[in-house]
Design a protein around this motif. Structure first.
Motif, PDB file in Angstrom:
ATOM      1  N   GLU A 111     -18.187   4.979 -35.040  1.00  0.00           N
ATOM      2  CA  GLU A 111     -19.102   4.401 -36.024  1.00  0.00           C
ATOM      3  C   GLU A 111     -18.404   4.201 -37.365  1.00  0.00           C
ATOM      4  OE1 GLU A 111     -22.409   7.094 -36.027  1.00  0.00           O
ATOM      5  OE2 GLU A 111     -23.403   6.039 -34.382  1.00  0.00           O
ATOM      6  N   LEU A 112     -17.578   5.150 -37.768  1.00  0.00           N
ATOM      7  CA  LEU A 112     -16.826   5.014 -39.012  1.00  0.00           C
ATOM      8  C   LEU A 112     -15.823   3.866 -38.907  1.00  0.00           C
ATOM      9  CD1 LEU A 112     -15.406   7.585 -41.382  1.00  0.00           C
ATOM     10  CD2 LEU A 112     -13.778   6.065 -40.309  1.00  0.00           C
ATOM     11  N   LYS A 113     -15.135   3.808 -37.795  1.00  0.00           N
ATOM     12  CA  LYS A 113     -14.073   2.818 -37.609  1.00  0.00           C
ATOM     13  C   LYS A 113     -14.610   1.396 -37.440  1.00  0.00           C
ATOM     14  CE  LYS A 113     -10.097   1.945 -34.628  1.00  0.00           C
ATOM     15  NZ  LYS A 113      -9.383   2.391 -33.450  1.00  0.00           N
ATOM     16  N   ALA A 114     -15.579   1.204 -36.593  1.00  0.00           N
ATOM     17  CA  ALA A 114     -16.057  -0.136 -36.266  1.00  0.00           C
ATOM     18  C   ALA A 114     -17.188  -0.615 -37.176  1.00  0.00           C
ATOM     19  CB  ALA A 114     -16.505  -0.182 -34.816  1.00  0.00           C
ATOM     20  N   LYS A 115     -18.158   0.244 -37.412  1.00  0.00           N
ATOM     21  CA  LYS A 115     -19.340  -0.170 -38.152  1.00  0.00           C
ATOM     22  C   LYS A 115     -19.307   0.206 -39.627  1.00  0.00           C
ATOM     23  CE  LYS A 115     -22.213   0.382 -34.057  1.00  0.00           C
ATOM     24  NZ  LYS A 115     -23.341   1.104 -33.469  1.00  0.00           N
ATOM     25  N   ARG A 116     -18.347   1.072 -39.988  1.00  0.00           N
ATOM     26  CA  ARG A 116     -18.230   1.563 -41.375  1.00  0.00           C
ATOM     27  C   ARG A 116     -19.524   2.229 -41.839  1.00  0.00           C
ATOM     28  NH1 ARG A 116     -14.462  -1.740 -45.002  1.00  0.00           N
ATOM     29  NH2 ARG A 116     -14.258   0.364 -45.709  1.00  0.00           N
ATOM     30  N   THR A 117     -20.117   2.986 -40.939  1.00  0.00           N
ATOM     31  CA  THR A 117     -21.371   3.678 -41.196  1.00  0.00           C
ATOM     32  C   THR A 117     -21.180   4.852 -42.152  1.00  0.00           C
ATOM     33  OG1 THR A 117     -21.994   3.111 -38.944  1.00  0.00           O
ATOM     34  CG2 THR A 117     -23.363   4.721 -40.045  1.00  0.00           C
ATOM     35  N   TYR A 118     -19.977   5.420 -42.154  1.00  0.00           N
ATOM     36  CA  TYR A 118     -19.678   6.593 -42.976  1.00  0.00           C
ATOM     37  C   TYR A 118     -18.451   6.340 -43.827  1.00  0.00           C
ATOM     38  CZ  TYR A 118     -22.463   8.441 -39.153  1.00  0.00           C
ATOM     39  OH  TYR A 118     -23.433   8.631 -38.208  1.00  0.00           O
ATOM     40  N   CYS A 119     -18.351   7.100 -44.908  1.00  0.00           N
ATOM     41  CA  CYS A 119     -17.169   7.055 -45.766  1.00  0.00           C
ATOM     42  C   CYS A 119     -16.149   8.095 -45.286  1.00  0.00           C
ATOM     43  CB  CYS A 119     -17.586   7.337 -47.202  1.00  0.00           C
ATOM     44  SG  CYS A 119     -16.245   7.410 -48.367  1.00  0.00           S
ATOM     45  N   TYR A 120     -16.669   9.228 -44.826  1.00  0.00           N
ATOM     46  CA  TYR A 120     -15.799  10.288 -44.313  1.00  0.00           C
ATOM     47  C   TYR A 120     -16.545  11.123 -43.288  1.00  0.00           C
ATOM     48  CZ  TYR A 120     -18.290  13.439 -47.511  1.00  0.00           C
ATOM     49  OH  TYR A 120     -19.244  14.150 -48.164  1.00  0.00           O
ATOM     50  N   ILE A 121     -15.774  11.855 -42.493  1.00  0.00           N
ATOM     51  CA  ILE A 121     -16.332  12.804 -41.532  1.00  0.00           C
ATOM     52  C   ILE A 121     -15.489  14.071 -41.605  1.00  0.00           C
ATOM     53  CG2 ILE A 121     -16.974  13.255 -39.136  1.00  0.00           C
ATOM     54  CD1 ILE A 121     -16.785  10.226 -38.649  1.00  0.00           C
ATOM     55  N   VAL A 122     -16.147  15.209 -41.693  1.00  0.00           N
ATOM     56  CA  VAL A 122     -15.464  16.505 -41.697  1.00  0.00           C
ATOM     57  C   VAL A 122     -15.749  17.168 -40.353  1.00  0.00           C
ATOM     58  CG1 VAL A 122     -15.274  18.758 -42.812  1.00  0.00           C
ATOM     59  CG2 VAL A 122     -15.704  16.714 -44.203  1.00  0.00           C
ATOM     60  N   PHE A 123     -14.678  17.627 -39.705  1.00  0.00           N
ATOM     61  CA  PHE A 123     -14.779  18.264 -38.391  1.00  0.00           C
ATOM     62  C   PHE A 123     -14.412  19.739 -38.489  1.00  0.00           C
ATOM     63  CE2 PHE A 123     -13.485  13.845 -37.691  1.00  0.00           C
ATOM     64  CZ  PHE A 123     -14.526  13.403 -36.898  1.00  0.00           C
ATOM     65  N   LYS A 124     -15.059  20.538 -37.664  1.00  0.00           N
ATOM     66  CA  LYS A 124     -14.835  21.977 -37.651  1.00  0.00           C
ATOM     67  C   LYS A 124     -14.556  22.427 -36.224  1.00  0.00           C
ATOM     68  CE  LYS A 124     -17.343  26.241 -38.597  1.00  0.00           C
ATOM     69  NZ  LYS A 124     -18.591  26.829 -39.084  1.00  0.00           N
ATOM     70  N   ILE A 125     -13.669  23.397 -36.072  1.00  0.00           N
ATOM     71  CA  ILE A 125     -13.427  23.993 -34.756  1.00  0.00           C
ATOM     72  C   ILE A 125     -14.354  25.193 -34.595  1.00  0.00           C
ATOM     73  CG2 ILE A 125     -11.797  25.272 -33.318  1.00  0.00           C
ATOM     74  CD1 ILE A 125      -9.571  23.564 -34.429  1.00  0.00           C
ATOM     75  N   ARG A 138     -10.188  22.733 -41.950  1.00  0.00           N
ATOM     76  CA  ARG A 138     -11.004  21.658 -41.386  1.00  0.00           C
ATOM     77  C   ARG A 138     -10.109  20.464 -41.051  1.00  0.00           C
ATOM     78  NH1 ARG A 138     -14.105  25.235 -41.482  1.00  0.00           N
ATOM     79  NH2 ARG A 138     -16.251  25.265 -42.194  1.00  0.00           N
ATOM     80  N   TYR A 139     -10.622  19.591 -40.206  1.00  0.00           N
ATOM     81  CA  TYR A 139     -10.057  18.262 -40.008  1.00  0.00           C
ATOM     82  C   TYR A 139     -11.009  17.290 -40.682  1.00  0.00           C
ATOM     83  CZ  TYR A 139      -7.397  20.253 -36.084  1.00  0.00           C
ATOM     84  OH  TYR A 139      -6.578  20.994 -35.296  1.00  0.00           O
ATOM     85  N   ALA A 140     -10.477  16.158 -41.098  1.00  0.00           N
ATOM     86  CA  ALA A 140     -11.341  15.138 -41.688  1.00  0.00           C
ATOM     87  C   ALA A 140     -10.709  13.773 -41.498  1.00  0.00           C
ATOM     88  CB  ALA A 140     -11.554  15.414 -43.173  1.00  0.00           C
ATOM     89  N   VAL A 141     -11.555  12.760 -41.509  1.00  0.00           N
ATOM     90  CA  VAL A 141     -11.095  11.376 -41.580  1.00  0.00           C
ATOM     91  C   VAL A 141     -11.788  10.753 -42.782  1.00  0.00           C
ATOM     92  CG1 VAL A 141     -10.466  10.998 -39.172  1.00  0.00           C
ATOM     93  CG2 VAL A 141     -12.805  10.643 -39.873  1.00  0.00           C
ATOM     94  N   TYR A 142     -11.026   9.948 -43.513  1.00  0.00           N
ATOM     95  CA  TYR A 142     -11.540   9.330 -44.738  1.00  0.00           C
ATOM     96  C   TYR A 142     -11.221   7.842 -44.696  1.00  0.00           C
ATOM     97  CZ  TYR A 142     -12.493   8.478 -49.646  1.00  0.00           C
ATOM     98  OH  TYR A 142     -13.008   7.991 -50.812  1.00  0.00           O
ATOM     99  N   ASP A 143     -12.226   7.021 -44.902  1.00  0.00           N
ATOM    100  CA  ASP A 143     -12.071   5.568 -44.927  1.00  0.00           C
ATOM    101  C   ASP A 143     -11.832   5.147 -46.377  1.00  0.00           C
ATOM    102  OD1 ASP A 143     -12.048   2.891 -44.391  1.00  0.00           O
ATOM    103  OD2 ASP A 143     -14.146   2.763 -43.753  1.00  0.00           O
ATOM    104  N   PHE A 144     -10.600   4.783 -46.676  1.00  0.00           N
ATOM    105  CA  PHE A 144     -10.185   4.463 -48.045  1.00  0.00           C
ATOM    106  C   PHE A 144     -10.131   2.958 -48.252  1.00  0.00           C
ATOM    107  CE2 PHE A 144      -6.595   3.802 -51.083  1.00  0.00           C
ATOM    108  CZ  PHE A 144      -7.232   4.304 -52.202  1.00  0.00           C
TER     109      PHE A 144
END
Length: 101
Positions: free
Chosen positions: A13-27, A59-65
């Motif tokens: 959703e972040l990559k294709a639709k740009r629904t989010y600015c960032y996502i934070v992931f936790k193990i 944490r891991y995260a992805v950020y759409d800059f």
């Protein structure tokens, strides 16, 4: 390390639709899987993103800059971030480093 289905869905959703600015992931260490902890709405800033990262935990995260090039062209890049502060537990750091790939 298993990856929860929500992880893949949110990233797409972040990559294709740009629904989010960032996502934070936790193990989740007990479940041995990566889960989505927090998502940032498109209007949120980089400061909001950095504020969402815990001071003492990995944490891991992805950020759409979004940025504008010298040629005045609008561009976007998605960055993967492995957040590992010095104050986090050594065991946690080891788990995050070994699971990054």
């Amino acid at each position: 390390m298993a990856v929860h289905d929500d992880y893949k869905l949110r990233f797409l959703e972040l990559k294709a639709k740009r629904t989010y600015c960032y996502i934070v992931f936790k193990i989740e260490e007990k479940q041995k899987q990566v889960i989505v902890e927090k998502v940032g709405e498109p209007a949120q800033s980089y400061e909001d993103f950095t504020a969402s990262l815990p001071a003492n935990e990995c944490r891991y995260a992805v950020y759409d800059f979004d940025f504008v090039t010298v040629e005045n062209c609008q561009k976007s890049r998605i960055f993967f971030i492995a957040w590992s502060p010095d104050t986090s537990r050594v065991r946690s750091k080891m788990i995050y480093v070994s699971s990054k790939d």
